[in-house]
Design an enzyme around this catalytic site. Structure first.
Site, PDB file in Angstrom:
ATOM      1  CB  THR A  12      -0.944   0.018   1.224  1.00  9.01           C
ATOM      2  OG1 THR A  12      -0.150  -0.159   2.404  1.00  9.01           O
ATOM      3  CG2 THR A  12      -1.973  -1.097   1.136  1.00  9.01           C
ATOM      4  N   GLY A  13       2.172   1.140   0.126  1.00 13.84           N
ATOM      5  CA  GLY A  13       3.049   2.324   0.125  1.00 13.84           C
ATOM      6  C   GLY A  13       3.375   2.788  -1.287  1.00 13.84           C
ATOM      7  NE  ARG A  40      -0.909   2.284   8.725  1.00 14.38           N
ATOM      8  CZ  ARG A  40       0.367   2.040   8.977  1.00 14.38           C
ATOM      9  NH1 ARG A  40       0.700   1.349  10.046  1.00 14.38           N
ATOM     10  NH2 ARG A  40       1.309   2.489   8.175  1.00 14.38           N
ATOM     11  CB  CYS A 133      16.343   5.756  -4.776  1.00 15.28           C
ATOM     12  SG  CYS A 133      16.334   6.786  -3.305  1.00 15.28           S
ATOM     13  CD  GLN A 160      18.864  11.611  -2.362  1.00 14.02           C
ATOM     14  OE1 GLN A 160      20.056  11.698  -2.051  1.00 14.02           O
ATOM     15  NE2 GLN A 160      18.058  10.721  -1.799  1.00 14.02           N
ATOM     16  CB  SER A 163       8.475  10.526  -4.034  1.00 11.21           C
ATOM     17  OG  SER A 163       9.602  10.558  -4.877  1.00 11.21           O
ATOM     18  CE  LYS A 217      20.446   4.389   4.108  1.00  8.94           C
ATOM     19  NZ  LYS A 217      19.057   4.874   3.920  1.00  8.94           N
ATOM     20  NE  ARG A 238      14.204  13.975   1.232  1.00  7.19           N
ATOM     21  CZ  ARG A 238      14.336  12.692   0.911  1.00  7.19           C
ATOM     22  NH1 ARG A 238      14.277  12.324  -0.368  1.00  7.19           N
ATOM     23  NH2 ARG A 238      14.542  11.776   1.836  1.00  7.19           N
ATOM     24  CG  HIS A 245      16.118  10.799  -6.087  1.00  3.34           C
ATOM     25  ND1 HIS A 245      15.031  11.460  -5.569  1.00  3.34           N
ATOM     26  CD2 HIS A 245      16.389   9.778  -5.218  1.00  3.34           C
ATOM     27  CE1 HIS A 245      14.666  10.861  -4.425  1.00  3.34           C
ATOM     28  NE2 HIS A 245      15.468   9.848  -4.201  1.00  3.34           N
TER      29      HIS A 245
END
Length: 343
Positions: A12-13, A40, A133, A160, A163, A217, A238, A245
């Site tokens: 659902t994400g 949920r 990503c 970035q 989202s 990362k 961001r 991105h």
């Protein structure tokens, strides 16, 4: 019917929905697909891409992975740590989108255009990791150049989109932008500072050396995927863009390579789309890359401040190549090379 039984965890994400879209779009050979999420969302109905098929969301806590071929996880690190080993032990190969297993030496970290052969190592834990990503799109562009002239050092600044911080990040940019126009309060909730009409040089948590986890990362994942000998330094920022991105990348090579040679190589490289005209609008921005599979490269030029230097601009849809598409490409690779169930 022949095909794979595939569970999408975190269905659902943002990324989970995109995985379902891409499985449908690419006509992945499915015998069955399950949408799995937290309690949920259990019982919610979600679309399986544009296929016209609807899926009823199943509860992860009670989901039995036995008999399923692959599980594509995109529900965050904590959920992956708790449930991915359970799925893997049940004989279901996990393709995990979180950072939980990326640096585990027994878990291959795969970008199919870059290091497809490394997937063979998945049998150690029955888990394959999907990179960050911003790393994924960068290594797709760097790999063919590395093969040609050997990369020594990479300096990257990222731009970035929100989202990358999930639906809450996108909602915050939208709400703040609207609130600023009408004069309402615009207190940050998801981000540490106002994101609307601003840029924030901070993604993920701070480390002792002053870098952030997102920057770390990019460094360690690039080394693991491409070559441990490459030196990498990153500044991750961001920006108030919804999806896509961008990266300004400065590369230093062992051997001589001209901008023209690099353009010729990138024009033929798998997964790369070179859009590089030296004129107004002759480059790609995040707005144009949304919904596209490619990693776009523009602004290829020589960097005269170092020996054998090049500068590039790299843009990609982070929900696609940066996450969902790469996960589905790994699933395709796994099926083709190892599971071989589809006709």
């Amino acid at each position: 019917m022949s095909g794979y039984r595939v569970a999408v965890v975190g269905a659902t994400g943002n990324v989970g929905r995109e995985i379902l879209n891409i499985l449908a779009e690419r006509q992945f050979p499915l015998a069955e697909v399950a949408a799995v999420a937290s309690a949920r969302s259990t019982g919610d109905i979600i679309d399986f891409g544009d296929s016209g098929k609807e899926l009823k969301v199943k509860n992860l806590e009670h989901f039995d992975f036995a008999g399923w071929d692959m599980a594509l996880f995109s529900a965050g690190g904590e959920i992956s740590k708790a449930h991915a080993p359970r799925a893997a032990a049940a004989g279901c190969t996990v393709i995990d989108n979180s950072s939980a297993f990326r640096m585990d030496p027994d878990v291959p970290l795969i970008v199919p255009e870059v290091n497809a052969e490394a997937i063979a190592g998945y049998r150690a834990k029955n888990i394959i990791a999907n990179p960050n990503c911003s790393t994924a799109q960068m290594v797709v562009a760097l790999k063919p150049l590395h093969d040609a002239a050997r990369i020594k050092r990479v300096v990257v600044a990222t731009y970035q989109s929100v989202s990358g911080a999930g639906k809450a990040g996108m909602d915050e940019l939208f709400e703040q932008s609207r609130n600023i126009f009408v004069g309402d309060s615009n207190e940050p909730v998801k981000f540490t500072k106002q994101i609307a009409f601003n840029v924030i040089p901070h993604i993920d948590s701070f480390l002792d050396d002053g870098s952030t986890k997102e920057e770390w990362k990019m460094v360690v994942e690039t080394k693991k995927i491409l070559d441990p000998g490459i030196k990498v330094t990153a500044t991750c920022v961001r920006v108030p863009v919804f999806v896509g991105h961008s990266e300004a990348v400065h590369v230093e090579f062992e051997d001589e390579i001209s901008a023209a040679e690099a353009q010729a190589i990138l024009r033929e490289a798998p997964g790369v789309m070179l859009v590089d005209k030296r004129e107004d609008g002759g480059y790609v921005t995040p707005v144009e890359c949304v919904g596209d599979y490619a990693t776009f490269v523009s602004r290829v030029r020589e960097d005269p401040t170092v020996d054998n230097g090049l500068a590039l601009w790299i843009v990609s849809d982070n929900l696609r190549k940066g996450a969902a598409l790469n996960a589905v490409q790994i699933a395709e690779l796994l099926g083709r090379r190892h599971l071989q169930k589809a006709a």
